[in-house]
Scaffold this motif. Structure first.
Motif, PDB file in Angstrom:
ATOM      1  N   PRO A 180      12.771   5.318   1.263  1.00 48.50           N
ATOM      2  CA  PRO A 180      11.710   4.333   0.992  1.00 48.50           C
ATOM      3  C   PRO A 180      10.637   4.322   2.071  1.00 48.50           C
ATOM      4  N   ALA A 181      11.049   4.486   3.340  1.00 45.30           N
ATOM      5  CA  ALA A 181      10.063   4.485   4.423  1.00 45.30           C
ATOM      6  C   ALA A 181       9.052   5.599   4.234  1.00 45.30           C
ATOM      7  N   ALA A 182       9.506   6.763   3.773  1.00 48.21           N
ATOM      8  CA  ALA A 182       8.586   7.881   3.564  1.00 48.21           C
ATOM      9  C   ALA A 182       7.530   7.534   2.519  1.00 48.21           C
ATOM     10  N   TYR A 183       7.945   6.832   1.473  1.00 41.06           N
ATOM     11  CA  TYR A 183       6.954   6.414   0.473  1.00 41.06           C
ATOM     12  C   TYR A 183       5.959   5.428   1.066  1.00 41.06           C
ATOM     13  N   PHE A 184       6.446   4.467   1.826  1.00 41.02           N
ATOM     14  CA  PHE A 184       5.539   3.490   2.435  1.00 41.02           C
ATOM     15  C   PHE A 184       4.639   4.145   3.480  1.00 41.02           C
ATOM     16  N   TRP A 185       5.114   5.182   4.158  1.00 42.94           N
ATOM     17  CA  TRP A 185       4.251   5.912   5.086  1.00 42.94           C
ATOM     18  C   TRP A 185       3.052   6.508   4.352  1.00 42.94           C
ATOM     19  N   ILE A 186       3.329   7.113   3.199  1.00 47.20           N
ATOM     20  CA  ILE A 186       2.251   7.731   2.427  1.00 47.20           C
ATOM     21  C   ILE A 186       1.273   6.678   1.924  1.00 47.20           C
ATOM     22  N   ALA A 187       1.809   5.597   1.343  1.00 51.38           N
ATOM     23  CA  ALA A 187       0.942   4.535   0.824  1.00 51.38           C
ATOM     24  C   ALA A 187       0.136   3.896   1.949  1.00 51.38           C
ATOM     25  N   ASP A 188       0.766   3.686   3.093  1.00 52.26           N
ATOM     26  CA  ASP A 188       0.089   3.085   4.242  1.00 52.26           C
ATOM     27  C   ASP A 188      -1.034   3.990   4.742  1.00 52.26           C
ATOM     28  N   ARG A 189      -0.763   5.288   4.792  1.00 49.10           N
ATOM     29  CA  ARG A 189      -1.791   6.238   5.243  1.00 49.10           C
ATOM     30  C   ARG A 189      -2.991   6.219   4.302  1.00 49.10           C
ATOM     31  N   VAL A 209       0.763  10.709  13.406  1.00 51.21           N
ATOM     32  CA  VAL A 209       1.318  11.878  12.727  1.00 51.21           C
ATOM     33  C   VAL A 209       0.596  12.014  11.399  1.00 51.21           C
ATOM     34  N   LEU A 210      -0.178  13.086  11.252  1.00 53.45           N
ATOM     35  CA  LEU A 210      -0.981  13.307  10.038  1.00 53.45           C
ATOM     36  C   LEU A 210      -1.864  12.093   9.740  1.00 53.45           C
ATOM     37  N   GLY A 211      -2.384  11.500  10.797  1.00 55.61           N
ATOM     38  CA  GLY A 211      -3.290  10.376  10.639  1.00 55.61           C
ATOM     39  C   GLY A 211      -2.629   9.025  10.535  1.00 55.61           C
ATOM     40  N   LEU A 212      -1.297   8.977  10.502  1.00 56.41           N
ATOM     41  CA  LEU A 212      -0.586   7.702  10.406  1.00 56.41           C
ATOM     42  C   LEU A 212      -0.118   7.288  11.792  1.00 56.41           C
TER      43      LEU A 212
END
Length: 277
Positions: A180-189, A209-212
């Motif tokens: 789930p954290a990986a999904y929220f990382w993408i959405a947050d970015r 990391v990649l802009g996040l």
């Protein structure tokens, strides 16, 4: 550049569809397990509001992050309505992911071993002065240090209760935390890229990391692991209590009294041939 979404529009696009999909895919438990799972989620949501609100409010008032003009419609205690919704959404998404991955809350001999419990408490408590020390060291550590100090007491409590269980089930709770954290990382970015919210360059480290920003990555991972461990330990404690109750009710083999009830300390002379799974 992508158009800026309001916080509520962000949830409509990125959060609510995921909640709906996971709700549909959620495993079908028997009545007892369903009640326990539901109660665990409800309790964790309530704790999220009680424990997170003061910290988030302080960080926003200090300026660690902010929101685009027009992205926030309603605030309470300086916190946008969308942020309050996030408390529930992240907890529910993480909980559904945990139950889809699956976990066994069965209490086993050795789950009350002292070593992992003491180690977990020591690490969690040490995080508090470390985090506060970073905050005092430099303004750029406000978010990172504040996050570390905020997470520490919860981890100390969780590992103090069920460190033995957690140390024998790492793959389960790590997977349920990071997916789930990986999904929220993408959405947050994406939200940061659209400008819905932003982080203060003066009150964050600038490491990304990649802009996040690393602080955001650690926040979602930390909130996730606290949620996952809270849910699994809730059902694990209930299972331990069930077994304890049965042990009290059953007569001893000699019929002369009650069986000993398992307690929070390991046996005085554990069988060396028994190996925990």
């Amino acid at each position: 550049m992508l158009p800026t979404l309001t916080y509520l529009q962000f949830h409509l696009v990125f959060s609510l569809p995921v909640v709906a999909a996971l709700w549909y895919l959620a495993p079908r438990y028997d009545a007892v397990r369903r009640r326990r799972a539901t109660a665990g989620i409800a309790i964790l949501v309530a704790i999220a509001y009680l424990y997170t609100t003061p910290w988030i409010s302080y960080m926003i008032r200090q300026g660690a992050w902010g929101y685009a003009d027009g992205a926030v419609l309603v605030r309470a205690l300086s916190i946008p309505l969308g942020e309050y919704l996030f408390f529930t959404i992240q907890t529910v998404v993480t909980a559904f992911a945990l139950h889809l991955i699956g976990f066994d809350p069965t209490f086993r001999e050795g789950d009350f071993d002292r070593e992992p419990r003491i180690a977990g408490v020591a690490v969690g408590l040490a995080m508090v002065p470390i985090g506060l020390g970073l905050v005092l060291l430099d303004p750029s550590f406000l978010y990172l240090g504040g996050l570390i100090a905020w997470v520490g007491p919860v981890l100390a409590l969780q590992w103090g209760v069920g460190g033995g269980y957690l140390v024998r089930t790492p793959r389960m709770w790590l997977a349920a935390t990071l997916i789930p954290a990986a999904y929220f990382w993408i959405a947050d970015r994406i939200a940061i890229g659209m400008g819905t919210w932003y982080l203060s360059p003066e009150l964050t480290t600038g490491v990304a990391v990649l802009g996040l920003p690393i602080e955001e990555m650690l926040f979602f991972a930390s909130a996730g692991v606290m949620t996952v461990n809270g849910l699994v330990l809730f059902e694990w404690v209930l299972d331990w209590n069930d077994r304890r109750g049965r042990a009290v009710a059953e007569p001893s083999p000699s019929g002369d009294g009650e069986r000993d009830v398992p307690g929070p300390e390991p046996p005085a002379d554990p069988d060396p041939d028994v190996v925990d799974d």
